[in-house]
Design a protein around this motif. Structure first.
Motif, PDB file in Angstrom:
ATOM      1  N   MET A   1      18.888  30.168  69.585  1.00 19.24           N
ATOM      2  CA  MET A   1      20.030  30.022  70.511  1.00 19.24           C
ATOM      3  C   MET A   1      20.297  31.711  70.470  1.00 19.24           C
ATOM      4  O   MET A   1      21.375  32.251  69.977  1.00 19.24           O
ATOM      5  CB  MET A   1      21.025  29.651  70.788  1.00 19.24           C
ATOM      6  CG  MET A   1      21.956  29.289  72.038  1.00 19.24           C
ATOM      7  SD  MET A   1      23.295  28.298  71.990  1.00 19.24           S
ATOM      8  CE  MET A   1      23.317  26.690  71.152  1.00 19.24           C
ATOM      9  N   LYS A   2      20.320  32.355  71.814  1.00 18.58           N
ATOM     10  CA  LYS A   2      20.676  33.817  72.286  1.00 18.58           C
ATOM     11  C   LYS A   2      21.975  34.177  72.206  1.00 18.58           C
ATOM     12  O   LYS A   2      23.149  33.545  71.967  1.00 18.58           O
ATOM     13  CB  LYS A   2      20.380  34.210  72.620  1.00 18.58           C
ATOM     14  CG  LYS A   2      20.687  35.582  72.948  1.00 18.58           C
ATOM     15  CD  LYS A   2      19.945  36.270  74.091  1.00 18.58           C
ATOM     16  CE  LYS A   2      19.013  37.655  73.507  1.00 18.58           C
ATOM     17  NZ  LYS A   2      17.883  37.895  73.141  1.00 18.58           N
ATOM     18  N   GLU A   3      22.913  34.191  71.155  1.00 18.45           N
ATOM     19  CA  GLU A   3      24.099  35.409  70.659  1.00 18.45           C
ATOM     20  C   GLU A   3      24.998  35.160  72.334  1.00 18.45           C
ATOM     21  O   GLU A   3      24.245  35.244  73.431  1.00 18.45           O
ATOM     22  CB  GLU A   3      23.986  36.061  70.142  1.00 18.45           C
ATOM     23  CG  GLU A   3      25.656  36.344  69.580  1.00 18.45           C
ATOM     24  CD  GLU A   3      25.896  37.023  68.090  1.00 18.45           C
ATOM     25  OE1 GLU A   3      26.615  36.843  67.701  1.00 18.45           O
ATOM     26  OE2 GLU A   3      25.073  38.397  68.536  1.00 18.45           O
ATOM     27  N   LYS A   4      26.841  34.325  72.412  1.00 19.66           N
ATOM     28  CA  LYS A   4      27.588  34.793  73.827  1.00 19.66           C
ATOM     29  C   LYS A   4      28.511  34.820  73.001  1.00 19.66           C
ATOM     30  O   LYS A   4      28.705  34.869  72.222  1.00 19.66           O
ATOM     31  CB  LYS A   4      27.375  33.473  74.133  1.00 19.66           C
ATOM     32  CG  LYS A   4      25.970  32.822  74.695  1.00 19.66           C
ATOM     33  CD  LYS A   4      26.572  31.259  74.753  1.00 19.66           C
ATOM     34  CE  LYS A   4      25.443  30.326  75.700  1.00 19.66           C
ATOM     35  NZ  LYS A   4      25.513  29.008  76.222  1.00 19.66           N
ATOM     36  N   ILE A   5      28.333  36.511  74.193  1.00 19.02           N
ATOM     37  CA  ILE A   5      29.974  37.036  73.847  1.00 19.02           C
ATOM     38  C   ILE A   5      30.818  36.974  75.210  1.00 19.02           C
ATOM     39  O   ILE A   5      30.389  37.376  76.278  1.00 19.02           O
ATOM     40  CB  ILE A   5      29.481  39.037  73.280  1.00 19.02           C
ATOM     41  CG1 ILE A   5      28.384  39.121  72.254  1.00 19.02           C
ATOM     42  CG2 ILE A   5      30.256  39.774  73.795  1.00 19.02           C
ATOM     43  CD1 ILE A   5      29.264  38.798  71.143  1.00 19.02           C
ATOM     44  N   LEU A   6      31.753  36.679  74.721  1.00 19.46           N
ATOM     45  CA  LEU A   6      32.994  36.923  75.660  1.00 19.46           C
ATOM     46  C   LEU A   6      33.274  38.370  75.642  1.00 19.46           C
ATOM     47  O   LEU A   6      34.129  38.227  74.621  1.00 19.46           O
ATOM     48  CB  LEU A   6      33.335  35.887  75.041  1.00 19.46           C
ATOM     49  CG  LEU A   6      35.142  36.330  76.471  1.00 19.46           C
ATOM     50  CD1 LEU A   6      34.263  35.588  77.950  1.00 19.46           C
ATOM     51  CD2 LEU A   6      36.052  35.005  76.316  1.00 19.46           C
ATOM     52  N   PHE A   7      33.834  39.168  76.679  1.00 20.64           N
ATOM     53  CA  PHE A   7      34.203  40.328  76.256  1.00 20.64           C
ATOM     54  C   PHE A   7      35.756  39.724  77.135  1.00 20.64           C
ATOM     55  O   PHE A   7      35.740  39.471  78.680  1.00 20.64           O
ATOM     56  CB  PHE A   7      33.983  41.523  77.337  1.00 20.64           C
ATOM     57  CG  PHE A   7      31.958  41.608  76.989  1.00 20.64           C
ATOM     58  CD1 PHE A   7      32.452  42.437  75.754  1.00 20.64           C
ATOM     59  CD2 PHE A   7      31.446  41.601  76.906  1.00 20.64           C
ATOM     60  CE1 PHE A   7      31.226  42.887  75.135  1.00 20.64           C
ATOM     61  CE2 PHE A   7      29.676  42.213  76.477  1.00 20.64           C
ATOM     62  CZ  PHE A   7      30.091  42.525  75.772  1.00 20.64           C
ATOM     63  N   LEU A   8      36.957  40.037  76.015  1.00 20.65           N
ATOM     64  CA  LEU A   8      37.813  39.834  76.465  1.00 20.65           C
ATOM     65  C   LEU A   8      39.450  40.927  77.145  1.00 20.65           C
ATOM     66  O   LEU A   8      39.489  41.432  75.702  1.00 20.65           O
ATOM     67  CB  LEU A   8      38.611  38.122  75.215  1.00 20.65           C
ATOM     68  CG  LEU A   8      39.900  38.072  75.852  1.00 20.65           C
ATOM     69  CD1 LEU A   8      40.189  37.168  77.238  1.00 20.65           C
ATOM     70  CD2 LEU A   8      39.773  37.006  74.758  1.00 20.65           C
ATOM     71  N   ASP A   9      39.757  40.782  77.790  1.00 23.20           N
ATOM     72  CA  ASP A   9      40.989  41.990  78.245  1.00 23.20           C
ATOM     73  C   ASP A   9      42.253  40.394  77.841  1.00 23.20           C
ATOM     74  O   ASP A   9      41.611  39.710  78.026  1.00 23.20           O
ATOM     75  CB  ASP A   9      40.765  42.234  79.323  1.00 23.20           C
ATOM     76  CG  ASP A   9      42.203  42.855  79.950  1.00 23.20           C
ATOM     77  OD1 ASP A   9      42.868  43.523  78.841  1.00 23.20           O
ATOM     78  OD2 ASP A   9      42.731  43.451  81.021  1.00 23.20           O
ATOM     79  N   ILE A  10      43.212  40.829  77.201  1.00 20.89           N
ATOM     80  CA  ILE A  10      44.456  40.301  77.312  1.00 20.89           C
ATOM     81  C   ILE A  10      45.394  40.313  78.664  1.00 20.89           C
ATOM     82  O   ILE A  10      46.077  39.299  78.492  1.00 20.89           O
ATOM     83  CB  ILE A  10      45.173  40.430  75.937  1.00 20.89           C
ATOM     84  CG1 ILE A  10      44.346  40.687  75.112  1.00 20.89           C
ATOM     85  CG2 ILE A  10      46.230  40.057  75.439  1.00 20.89           C
ATOM     86  CD1 ILE A  10      43.476  39.440  73.982  1.00 20.89           C
ATOM     87  N   ASP A  11      46.045  41.441  78.889  1.00 17.65           N
ATOM     88  CA  ASP A  11      46.499  41.416  80.010  1.00 17.65           C
ATOM     89  C   ASP A  11      46.655  40.895  81.034  1.00 17.65           C
ATOM     90  O   ASP A  11      45.204  41.595  81.833  1.00 17.65           O
ATOM     91  CB  ASP A  11      48.019  42.604  79.684  1.00 17.65           C
ATOM     92  CG  ASP A  11      48.818  42.768  79.048  1.00 17.65           C
ATOM     93  OD1 ASP A  11      49.770  42.025  78.979  1.00 17.65           O
ATOM     94  OD2 ASP A  11      49.551  44.529  78.386  1.00 17.65           O
ATOM     95  N   GLY A  12      46.786  39.833  82.089  1.00 15.81           N
ATOM     96  CA  GLY A  12      46.165  39.148  82.965  1.00 15.81           C
ATOM     97  C   GLY A  12      45.644  38.676  82.864  1.00 15.81           C
ATOM     98  O   GLY A  12      44.752  37.885  83.812  1.00 15.81           O
ATOM     99  N   VAL A  13      45.024  38.039  81.886  1.00 14.91           N
ATOM    100  CA  VAL A  13      43.929  37.609  81.818  1.00 14.91           C
ATOM    101  C   VAL A  13      44.625  36.122  80.687  1.00 14.91           C
ATOM    102  O   VAL A  13      44.870  34.740  80.983  1.00 14.91           O
ATOM    103  CB  VAL A  13      42.250  37.929  80.901  1.00 14.91           C
ATOM    104  CG1 VAL A  13      42.099  36.144  80.362  1.00 14.91           C
ATOM    105  CG2 VAL A  13      41.654  38.757  81.968  1.00 14.91           C
ATOM    106  N   LEU A  14      45.501  35.951  79.495  1.00 10.85           N
ATOM    107  CA  LEU A  14      45.885  35.261  77.981  1.00 10.85           C
ATOM    108  C   LEU A  14      47.291  35.361  78.754  1.00 10.85           C
ATOM    109  O   LEU A  14      48.466  34.191  78.560  1.00 10.85           O
ATOM    110  CB  LEU A  14      45.865  35.773  77.234  1.00 10.85           C
ATOM    111  CG  LEU A  14      44.298  35.509  76.496  1.00 10.85           C
ATOM    112  CD1 LEU A  14      44.324  35.485  75.375  1.00 10.85           C
ATOM    113  CD2 LEU A  14      43.547  34.287  77.080  1.00 10.85           C
TER     114      LEU A  14
END
Length: 165
Positions: A1-14
């Motif tokens: 299975m291919k690796e999955k990456i979540l590019f995460l911003d903090i402000d406005g997302v969390l």
């Protein structure tokens, strides 16, 4: 299975308006939704947020904060200054650099750069700044493979972009 990456911003997302107005750091709903997304897709978190400090000085602090929330950081992008003849942000270029070096399926969660991500045909999900990530977003979040580096492509590709209505 291919690796999955979540590019995460903090402000406005969390966090949303409620967290900006109180001493609470993150929205419980956003954190729980993020945990469900990570578990469902077995994805790894790569931070794109300015919370890491522009010189990387806050990375360890951010790791500790998210670890208390039950979230592990896999990596950080380094905003790229390599593309001098582009109008695109160092964050977008940093994501493209990362994807070139680490082929994977990916998803970008951010409350900014929507026109830029759309123009580059990146797999991006927009969370409204004063709202943050919500449970209702889960069915719309999916990981896609980058077929090419849009900064160097001469051919048009299918748009991969989702914005909450």
């Amino acid at each position: 299975m291919k690796e999955k990456i979540l590019f995460l911003d903090i402000d406005g997302v969390l966090n949303g308006e409620e967290q900006f107005e109180t001493s609470i750091c993150f929205s419980k709903e956003a954190v729980e939704t993020l945990k469900q997304l990570i578990k469902k897709h077995q994805a790894k978190i790569v931070i794109t947020s300015s919370w890491q400090g522009h010189d990387g000085s806050s990375r360890e602090k951010l790791k500790k904060i998210l670890k208390k929330e039950g979230l592990e950081i896999f990596d950080f992008i380094n905003p790229s200054e390599n593309y001098l003849n582009t109008d695109f942000s160092p964050r977008s270029c940093g994501i493209l650099d990362y994807l070139q070096e680490h082929p994977c399926s990916y998803l970008i969660l951010d409350d900014e750069y929507q026109q830029e991500y759309e123009f580059l045909h990146l797999n991006y999900y927009h969370t409204p700044t004063l709202v943050g990530l919500k449970r209702q977003d889960l069915p719309h979040l999916s990981f896609k493979q980058l077929d090419h580096n849009p900064l160097f492509s001469s051919s048009e590709t299918k748009k991969i972009y989702t914005k909450r209505k």
